[in-house]
Design an enzyme around this catalytic site. Structure first.
Site, mmCIF file in Angstrom:
data_model
loop_
_atom_site.group_PDB
_atom_site.id
_atom_site.type_symbol
_atom_site.label_atom_id
_atom_site.label_comp_id
_atom_site.label_asym_id
_atom_site.label_seq_id
_atom_site.Cartn_x
_atom_site.Cartn_y
_atom_site.Cartn_z
ATOM 1 N N THR A 79 0.977 -1.638 0.296
ATOM 2 C CA THR A 79 -0.269 -0.320 -0.188
ATOM 3 C C THR A 79 0.888 0.794 0.357
ATOM 4 O OG1 THR A 79 -1.655 -1.456 0.878
ATOM 5 C CG2 THR A 79 -1.802 0.798 1.541
ATOM 6 N N ASN A 158 -5.654 -9.400 -8.170
ATOM 7 C CA ASN A 158 -5.814 -10.333 -6.750
ATOM 8 C C ASN A 158 -7.304 -10.903 -6.426
ATOM 9 O OD1 ASN A 158 -6.305 -6.999 -7.179
ATOM 10 N ND2 ASN A 158 -7.462 -7.496 -5.018
ATOM 11 N N GLN A 186 0.613 -9.688 -6.771
ATOM 12 C CA GLN A 186 -0.147 -10.956 -6.315
ATOM 13 C C GLN A 186 1.509 -12.363 -7.364
ATOM 14 O OE1 GLN A 186 -2.165 -12.470 -4.257
ATOM 15 N NE2 GLN A 186 -3.066 -10.074 -4.128
ATOM 16 N N SER A 206 5.238 -6.936 -1.717
ATOM 17 C CA SER A 206 4.762 -6.939 -0.262
ATOM 18 C C SER A 206 5.198 -8.512 0.750
ATOM 19 C CB SER A 206 3.267 -6.925 -0.773
ATOM 20 O OG SER A 206 2.272 -7.194 0.871
ATOM 21 N N GLY A 207 5.553 -7.618 1.273
ATOM 22 C CA GLY A 207 6.107 -9.281 2.694
ATOM 23 C C GLY A 207 4.866 -10.533 3.105
ATOM 24 N N THR A 246 13.178 5.051 11.039
ATOM 25 C CA THR A 246 13.919 3.694 11.342
ATOM 26 C C THR A 246 13.901 2.055 10.711
ATOM 27 O OG1 THR A 246 14.713 4.233 13.588
ATOM 28 C CG2 THR A 246 15.074 1.609 13.647
ATOM 29 N N CYS A 331 -10.148 -7.533 0.296
ATOM 30 C CA CYS A 331 -10.043 -5.936 -0.166
ATOM 31 C C CYS A 331 -11.024 -5.246 -0.581
ATOM 32 C CB CYS A 331 -8.728 -5.419 -0.413
ATOM 33 S SG CYS A 331 -7.608 -6.714 -0.629
HETATM 34 C C1 LIG Z 1 -2.648 -6.230 -5.601
HETATM 35 C C2 LIG Z 1 -2.475 -6.034 -4.749
HETATM 36 N N1 LIG Z 1 -2.098 -4.966 -4.293
HETATM 37 C C3 LIG Z 1 -1.180 -4.471 -3.260
HETATM 38 C C4 LIG Z 1 -1.640 -4.633 -1.881
HETATM 39 C C5 LIG Z 1 -1.485 -3.844 -0.592
HETATM 40 O O1 LIG Z 1 -0.256 -4.563 0.484
HETATM 41 P P1 LIG Z 1 -0.171 -4.433 1.079
HETATM 42 O O2 LIG Z 1 -0.774 -5.654 1.962
HETATM 43 O O3 LIG Z 1 1.184 -5.123 1.517
HETATM 44 O O4 LIG Z 1 -0.657 -3.265 1.861
HETATM 45 C C6 LIG Z 1 -2.476 -6.194 -1.687
HETATM 46 C C7 LIG Z 1 -3.205 -6.490 -0.556
HETATM 47 O O5 LIG Z 1 -3.880 -7.521 -1.138
HETATM 48 C C8 LIG Z 1 -2.879 -6.678 -3.238
HETATM 49 O O6 LIG Z 1 -2.889 -7.540 -3.157
#
Ligand SMILES: Cc1ncc(COP(=O)(O)O)c(C=O)c1O
Length: 399
Positions: A79, A158, A186, A206-207, A246, A331
């Site tokens: 995000t 996603n 994804q 994303s981790g 940090t 989401c």
């Molecule tokens: C395609 C996509 N982008 C961005 C994100 C956001 O990732 P994060 O949870 O690391 O903020 C997601 C999470 O569902 C996602 O599926």
């Protein structure tokens, strides 16, 4: 289906568990007696050891995606990476233009950032997708203008798992000198990504979608002195001034380990997961009324987006209490609106609600898939018996 102590987890697209090897590495950088010091503390050995660990992790992230170490910036997650890429680029170049291009099926972290830029005087063109969920590169070409600053299109959706042709879109942008951002949340670890060859300028990761921890991510920023971002977080100048704060050593080390494992095992994992996914679909496709979204286009290995016509998705989820899966997308469902992605594919509100996303991952077993297939077939069959299909919904409510 008998009641289990834990549901069968089929929501890997929403979040993956951290790989146990990731957890072991993270613990080396957390507690007393560990390398917990601030990686910015160059005055003592513990601080320098933490900095070394951060740089080793940066190298692992870069190695998976064919980037150079200095092209990787750590963030709190995708995000933030998406916000930094879009807002940072648009605001840094606002004197040169004010038009941006994206697609209608992006993640909310892209769409909401674009909306905030619109409120700030930028103009955005949202390109549609076809019924399979594919964005046509030629539509992107048509949307570009002489004042377009940036184009953003995700690698893998996603909700549907559909793979977008980011190589062609990137080439079109490059020809026109337009910055290209890709949300690769994804796809990382599931599809090969070689940024040495791909015409991409910015890419988000994303981790917690790649068996790393939550609360950590990365942004790839191509090494080019012309490619400047305006930071969105200000402070101590970490990450070359692009992302102050940090550095979270344990999170970063966890991310690095997750990317290392993906580099070594991702292709084998993907093959096994795709086999189970295809087996599950082979079972479910025999049920009349179940449709696979994106059926005729390339999709990522572990995801099925299934529309169960004639029933309500909420009721179906209720009957499937032993399975952890998502209605549309985790989401989108938090908003209580039908999925914008499924709507863009041409699905009605009722169909979007009656769509379940089943996503498999590294720890999914054949037994779990067998039980899930049985449970879904039974639940759907029972619901259709109670409410013979008239195109209506059964007790459905929006979450
Ligand atoms: C395609 C996509 N982008 C961005 C994100 C956001 O990732 P994060 O949870 O690391 O903020 C997601 C999470 O569902 C996602 O599926």
């Amino acid at each position: 289906m008998s009641k289990r102590t834990r549901p069968i987890y089929l929501d890997y697209a929403a979040s993956t568990p951290a790989d146990p090897r990731v957890i072991v590495r993270m613990l080396e950088y957390l507690g007393p007696g560990s390398v917990f010091a601030n990686p910015g503390s160059a005055t003592h050995a513990l601080g320098r050891a933490a900095r070394e660990a951060v740089e080793a992790a940066r190298h692992e992230v870069a190695a998976l995606i064919g980037a150079r170490d200095r092209e990787v910036i750590f963030t709190s997650g995708a995000t933030e990476s998406n916000n930094l890429a879009l807002s940072g680029l648009a605001r840094a170049r606002r004197e040169r233009g004010r038009h941006l291009v994206s697609s209608q099926i992006e993640h909310s972290s892209v769409l909401d950032t674009l909306r905030s830029l619109e409120a700030d005087g930028f103009e955005v063109t949202y390109v549609p997708c076809d019924r399979n969920g594919c964005v046509d590169p030629e539509e992107i070409r048509r949307a570009l203008r002489s004042d377009t600053l940036l184009c953003s299109v995700m690698h893998v959706n996603n909700e549907t798992g559909v793979i977008q042709d980011v190589a062609s879109i990137g080439s079109i942008c490059r020809e026109r000198g337009i910055v290209f951002h890709v949300d690769a949340v994804q796809s990382a670890g599931k599809l090969p990504i070689d940024l040495a060859a791909l015409p991409v300028d910015l890419m988000s990761f994303s981790g917690h979608k790649i068996y790393g921890p939550k609360g950590i991510g990365a942004l790839y920023l191509r090494n080019d002195p012309e490619l400047v971002l305006e930071p969105i977080i200000h402070g101590g100048g970490q990450e070359r001034g692009l992302r102050a704060g940090t550095l979270a050593t344990h999170q970063i080390v966890g991310l690095g380990e997750a990317f290392r494992i993906a580099r070594l095992e991702g292709a084998t994992d993907a093959c096994r997961i795709q086999g189970m996914r295809d087996g599950l679909w082979a079972r479910l496709r025999t049920l009349s009324g179940v449709e696979l979204n994106g059926a005729s286009v390339p999709r990522v290995c572990g995801l099925l987006s299934l529309t169960f016509t004639g029933v309500g998705g909420e009721s179906l989820l209720f009957f499937l209490g032993d399975l952890a899966l998502a209605q549309g997308s985790a989401c989108a469902s938090a908003r209580g609106e039908p999925s914008h992605v499924l709507k863009a594919l041409g699905r009605s509100d009722a169909e979007a609600e009656a769509t379940l996303r089943i996503s498999l991952g590294r720890f999914t077993t054949e037994d779990e898939i067998e039980s899930a297939a049985q449970a879904i077939a039974e639940a759907y069959g029972q619901m259709l018996e109670v409410a013979p299909r008239k195109g209506g919904r059964m007790g459905s409510r929006t979450v």
